[in-house]
Scaffold this motif. Structure first.
Motif, PDB file in Angstrom:
ATOM      1  N   PRO A 170       7.289  12.192 -14.069  1.00  0.00           N
ATOM      2  CA  PRO A 170       7.439  12.251 -12.613  1.00  0.00           C
ATOM      3  C   PRO A 170       8.793  12.782 -12.147  1.00  0.00           C
ATOM      4  O   PRO A 170       8.864  13.489 -11.140  1.00  0.00           O
ATOM      5  CB  PRO A 170       7.230  10.793 -12.183  1.00  0.00           C
ATOM      6  N   THR A 171       9.865  12.456 -12.858  1.00  0.00           N
ATOM      7  CA  THR A 171      11.201  12.846 -12.392  1.00  0.00           C
ATOM      8  C   THR A 171      11.528  14.307 -12.663  1.00  0.00           C
ATOM      9  O   THR A 171      12.601  14.781 -12.276  1.00  0.00           O
ATOM     10  CB  THR A 171      12.269  11.965 -13.055  1.00  0.00           C
ATOM     11  N   HIS A 172      10.647  15.044 -13.315  1.00  0.00           N
ATOM     12  CA  HIS A 172      10.915  16.448 -13.617  1.00  0.00           C
ATOM     13  C   HIS A 172      10.494  17.393 -12.496  1.00  0.00           C
ATOM     14  O   HIS A 172      10.894  18.553 -12.496  1.00  0.00           O
ATOM     15  CB  HIS A 172      10.197  16.862 -14.910  1.00  0.00           C
ATOM     16  N   HIS A 173       9.668  16.927 -11.564  1.00  0.00           N
ATOM     17  CA  HIS A 173       9.163  17.822 -10.510  1.00  0.00           C
ATOM     18  C   HIS A 173      10.202  17.940  -9.406  1.00  0.00           C
ATOM     19  O   HIS A 173      10.624  16.947  -8.805  1.00  0.00           O
ATOM     20  CB  HIS A 173       7.851  17.291  -9.943  1.00  0.00           C
ATOM     21  N   SER A 174      10.596  19.152  -9.107  1.00  0.00           N
ATOM     22  CA  SER A 174      11.715  19.375  -8.187  1.00  0.00           C
ATOM     23  C   SER A 174      11.307  19.460  -6.715  1.00  0.00           C
ATOM     24  O   SER A 174      12.130  19.216  -5.833  1.00  0.00           O
ATOM     25  CB  SER A 174      12.458  20.667  -8.580  1.00  0.00           C
ATOM     26  N   THR A 175      10.050  19.813  -6.431  1.00  0.00           N
ATOM     27  CA  THR A 175       9.641  20.018  -5.034  1.00  0.00           C
ATOM     28  C   THR A 175       8.990  18.754  -4.492  1.00  0.00           C
ATOM     29  O   THR A 175       7.788  18.688  -4.263  1.00  0.00           O
ATOM     30  CB  THR A 175       8.673  21.211  -4.927  1.00  0.00           C
ATOM     31  N   GLY A 176       9.815  17.739  -4.318  1.00  0.00           N
ATOM     32  CA  GLY A 176       9.330  16.460  -3.826  1.00  0.00           C
ATOM     33  C   GLY A 176      10.494  15.562  -3.467  1.00  0.00           C
ATOM     34  O   GLY A 176      11.667  15.910  -3.650  1.00  0.00           O
ATOM     35  N   ALA A 177      10.167  14.381  -2.954  1.00  0.00           N
ATOM     36  CA  ALA A 177      11.201  13.449  -2.499  1.00  0.00           C
ATOM     37  C   ALA A 177      11.740  12.558  -3.609  1.00  0.00           C
ATOM     38  O   ALA A 177      12.829  11.998  -3.480  1.00  0.00           O
ATOM     39  CB  ALA A 177      10.639  12.577  -1.375  1.00  0.00           C
ATOM     40  N   LEU A 178      10.997  12.408  -4.701  1.00  0.00           N
ATOM     41  CA  LEU A 178      11.369  11.432  -5.725  1.00  0.00           C
ATOM     42  C   LEU A 178      12.747  11.704  -6.312  1.00  0.00           C
ATOM     43  O   LEU A 178      13.583  10.788  -6.408  1.00  0.00           O
ATOM     44  CB  LEU A 178      10.317  11.407  -6.838  1.00  0.00           C
ATOM     45  N   ASP A 226       0.835  -1.205   0.000  1.00  0.00           N
ATOM     46  CA  ASP A 226       0.000   0.000   0.000  1.00  0.00           C
ATOM     47  C   ASP A 226       0.869   1.254   0.000  1.00  0.00           C
ATOM     48  O   ASP A 226       0.551   2.241  -0.683  1.00  0.00           O
ATOM     49  CB  ASP A 226      -0.925   0.009   1.217  1.00  0.00           C
ATOM     50  N   ARG A 227       1.959   1.221   0.753  1.00  0.00           N
ATOM     51  CA  ARG A 227       2.858   2.378   0.769  1.00  0.00           C
ATOM     52  C   ARG A 227       3.524   2.566  -0.590  1.00  0.00           C
ATOM     53  O   ARG A 227       3.693   3.697  -1.055  1.00  0.00           O
ATOM     54  CB  ARG A 227       3.917   2.209   1.860  1.00  0.00           C
ATOM     55  N   LYS A 228       3.889   1.482  -1.232  1.00  0.00           N
ATOM     56  CA  LYS A 228       4.499   1.587  -2.554  1.00  0.00           C
ATOM     57  C   LYS A 228       3.513   2.142  -3.580  1.00  0.00           C
ATOM     58  O   LYS A 228       3.872   2.959  -4.434  1.00  0.00           O
ATOM     59  CB  LYS A 228       5.020   0.220  -3.004  1.00  0.00           C
ATOM     60  N   ARG A 229       2.254   1.712  -3.473  1.00  0.00           N
ATOM     61  CA  ARG A 229       1.235   2.259  -4.379  1.00  0.00           C
ATOM     62  C   ARG A 229       1.048   3.761  -4.138  1.00  0.00           C
ATOM     63  O   ARG A 229       0.878   4.532  -5.085  1.00  0.00           O
ATOM     64  CB  ARG A 229      -0.093   1.514  -4.199  1.00  0.00           C
ATOM     65  N   GLU A 230       1.101   4.152  -2.869  1.00  0.00           N
ATOM     66  CA  GLU A 230       0.962   5.576  -2.545  1.00  0.00           C
ATOM     67  C   GLU A 230       2.136   6.378  -3.116  1.00  0.00           C
ATOM     68  O   GLU A 230       1.969   7.500  -3.612  1.00  0.00           O
ATOM     69  CB  GLU A 230       0.870   5.760  -1.032  1.00  0.00           C
ATOM     70  N   MET A 231       3.329   5.810  -3.066  1.00  0.00           N
ATOM     71  CA  MET A 231       4.504   6.473  -3.644  1.00  0.00           C
ATOM     72  C   MET A 231       4.345   6.663  -5.148  1.00  0.00           C
ATOM     73  O   MET A 231       4.747   7.694  -5.707  1.00  0.00           O
ATOM     74  CB  MET A 231       5.767   5.663  -3.353  1.00  0.00           C
ATOM     75  N   ARG A 232       3.756   5.677  -5.801  1.00  0.00           N
ATOM     76  CA  ARG A 232       3.510   5.808  -7.249  1.00  0.00           C
ATOM     77  C   ARG A 232       2.525   6.938  -7.517  1.00  0.00           C
ATOM     78  O   ARG A 232       2.708   7.730  -8.447  1.00  0.00           O
ATOM     79  CB  ARG A 232       2.979   4.492  -7.807  1.00  0.00           C
ATOM     80  N   MET A 233       1.478   7.032  -6.690  1.00  0.00           N
ATOM     81  CA  MET A 233       0.504   8.106  -6.882  1.00  0.00           C
ATOM     82  C   MET A 233       1.160   9.480  -6.674  1.00  0.00           C
ATOM     83  O   MET A 233       0.935  10.412  -7.448  1.00  0.00           O
ATOM     84  CB  MET A 233      -0.673   7.939  -5.913  1.00  0.00           C
ATOM     85  N   LEU A 234       1.988   9.591  -5.647  1.00  0.00           N
ATOM     86  CA  LEU A 234       2.663  10.861  -5.394  1.00  0.00           C
ATOM     87  C   LEU A 234       3.646  11.211  -6.507  1.00  0.00           C
ATOM     88  O   LEU A 234       3.816  12.383  -6.850  1.00  0.00           O
ATOM     89  CB  LEU A 234       3.391  10.816  -4.048  1.00  0.00           C
ATOM     90  N   ALA A 235       4.284  10.189  -7.081  1.00  0.00           N
ATOM     91  CA  ALA A 235       5.224  10.439  -8.178  1.00  0.00           C
ATOM     92  C   ALA A 235       4.519  11.003  -9.398  1.00  0.00           C
ATOM     93  O   ALA A 235       5.027  11.910 -10.074  1.00  0.00           O
ATOM     94  CB  ALA A 235       5.954   9.146  -8.537  1.00  0.00           C
ATOM     95  N   TRP A 236       3.309  10.493  -9.674  1.00  0.00           N
ATOM     96  CA  TRP A 236       2.590  10.900 -10.882  1.00  0.00           C
ATOM     97  C   TRP A 236       1.668  12.097 -10.660  1.00  0.00           C
ATOM     98  O   TRP A 236       1.181  12.689 -11.633  1.00  0.00           O
ATOM     99  CB  TRP A 236       1.768   9.714 -11.421  1.00  0.00           C
ATOM    100  N   ARG A 237       1.446  12.479  -9.414  1.00  0.00           N
ATOM    101  CA  ARG A 237       0.500  13.579  -9.170  1.00  0.00           C
ATOM    102  C   ARG A 237       0.915  14.881  -9.859  1.00  0.00           C
ATOM    103  O   ARG A 237       0.050  15.579 -10.409  1.00  0.00           O
ATOM    104  CB  ARG A 237       0.351  13.797  -7.657  1.00  0.00           C
ATOM    105  N   PRO A 238       2.192  15.264  -9.862  1.00  0.00           N
ATOM    106  CA  PRO A 238       2.563  16.493 -10.585  1.00  0.00           C
ATOM    107  C   PRO A 238       2.233  16.431 -12.070  1.00  0.00           C
ATOM    108  O   PRO A 238       1.885  17.453 -12.676  1.00  0.00           O
ATOM    109  CB  PRO A 238       4.082  16.587 -10.360  1.00  0.00           C
TER     110      PRO A 238
END
Length: 346
Positions: free
Chosen positions: A138-146, A117-129
């Motif tokens: 996903p890797t272009h957004h600078s204001t995040g942990a990814l 579930d945590r991994k799925r949440e990480m995927r959602m946060l990666a794609w939210r931007p």
């Protein structure tokens, strides 16, 4: 959706991992300037540096802030919310020179203790931007942990190891696994359910006492609404009506709006029972949807709950309901396409 206000503490929230969300009001913008963005990111990291708190993942967007964090048994979700939200509200008001509220609500929170579930949440946060139109990938957004976790940038004070540990012990291998994991884009249905459970979108419908109503949907209700193809409760009831109809009378399609026989009455009562079971809406809303008297529907629901075969239908696991409803819709769509493509008889 679980939410915890200031001063409240539940035994459920002790020593767990949580997904936290803050949503901006109106034209508030968390990224209105590079300085504000840096301050918010720094405060977010700082709020989790207390003993027992672990910041696993985060992303800051113009109108949303999302966090995955683990808190100790002697701490509370509301403690994190206060340590972060109050200060950020003041900074945003100062940056935008406007008084008034900054957040739609204090915060929303959902426990996510299972690793998958945590991994799925990480995927959602990666794609939210990307979904919000902030960046192309996903890797272009600078204001995040990814980007920090992937070694593309740094963020003072943020330790990416708790995030990477979900994908392996060795950093290089974990980063590769993380890249592969986020390469899969969540479906539109995934997004609808996710947004509904976090209050980012409200379930809507003309089923209230005064017609239009909007409410936060969680759990099974959010999944039913998302599976129906939008944010409307009527569409979810239509999905349930088709599924119940197929269980009650597989041979032919039941029109639950027009038919008034005993079979249709039983089916409507079953739809209401399932809707109430998964907190989609009240029996009164189902009665309005079908244009029936609430008292009559309630009596029929009581009969259904006393009938063993109907209790089995009502107790069907939600995952099976969604799978069978999707299969039924696929068959119906195929039949419609076939009918359209079939040449007319001469």
């Amino acid at each position: 959706m679980k939410s915890t206000g200031p001063g409240k503490r539940s035994t459920e929230e002790q020593g767990k991992t949580w997904s936290l969300c803050w949503q901006a009001v109106g034209d508030r913008n968390f990224l209105s300037s590079p300085v504000l963005a840096a301050l918010i990111r720094s405060r977010l990291i700082g709020a989790h540096q207390r003993s027992g708190r672990v910041l696993i993942d985060f992303v800051v967007l113009p109108t949303e802030i999302h966090v995955i964090a683990k808190i100790g048994s002697d701490d509370t979700v509301s403690g994190i919310a206060r340590a972060f939200g109050n200060v950020v509200s003041r900074w945003v008001r100062q940056a935008q020179l406007a008084r008034g509220p900054v957040f739609v609500a204090a915060f929303s929170a959902q426990p996510i203790n299972a690793v998958e579930d945590r991994k799925r949440e990480m995927r959602m946060l990666a794609w939210r931007p990307v979904i919000k139109g902030v960046c192309a990938t996903p890797t272009h957004h600078s204001t995040g942990a990814l980007r920090v976790a992937l070694g593309l940038t740094t963020a003072k004070g943020f330790d990416a190891r708790p995030m990477l540990k979900h994908f392996g012990d060795a950093v290089p291998a974990a980063r590769n696994a993380l890249r592969q994991w986020i390469s899969i884009r969540p479906s539109a249905e995934d997004w609808r359910a996710w947004e509904l459970t976090r209050g980012l979108e409200l379930a809507r419908g003309n089923l209230g006492p005064h017609k239009f109503m909007a409410k936060v949907a969680d759990g099974g209700a959010a999944k039913l609404i998302a599976a129906a193809g939008g944010y409307g409760m009527e569409a979810a009831l239509e999905l349930l009506g088709a599924w119940v109809g197929a269980r009650v009378q597989p041979a032919t399609t039941l029109d639950l709006h027009k038919r008034s026989d005993a079979v249709a009455a039983r089916a409507r009562a079953l739809v209401a029972c399932v809707a109430v079971e998964h907190r989609l809406c009240s029996a009164a809303s189902v009665a309005r949807y079908f244009g029936r008297a609430k008292a009559t529907l309630s009596e029929q629901m009581t009969v259904c709950r006393s009938r063993p075969v109907d209790r089995l239908i009502v107790g069907t696991p939600l995952r099976r309901i969604l799978e069978e409803a999707a299969a039924l819709r696929s068959v119906q769509d195929g039949n419609r396409r076939g009918a359209t493509a079939r040449p007319a008889k001469r």
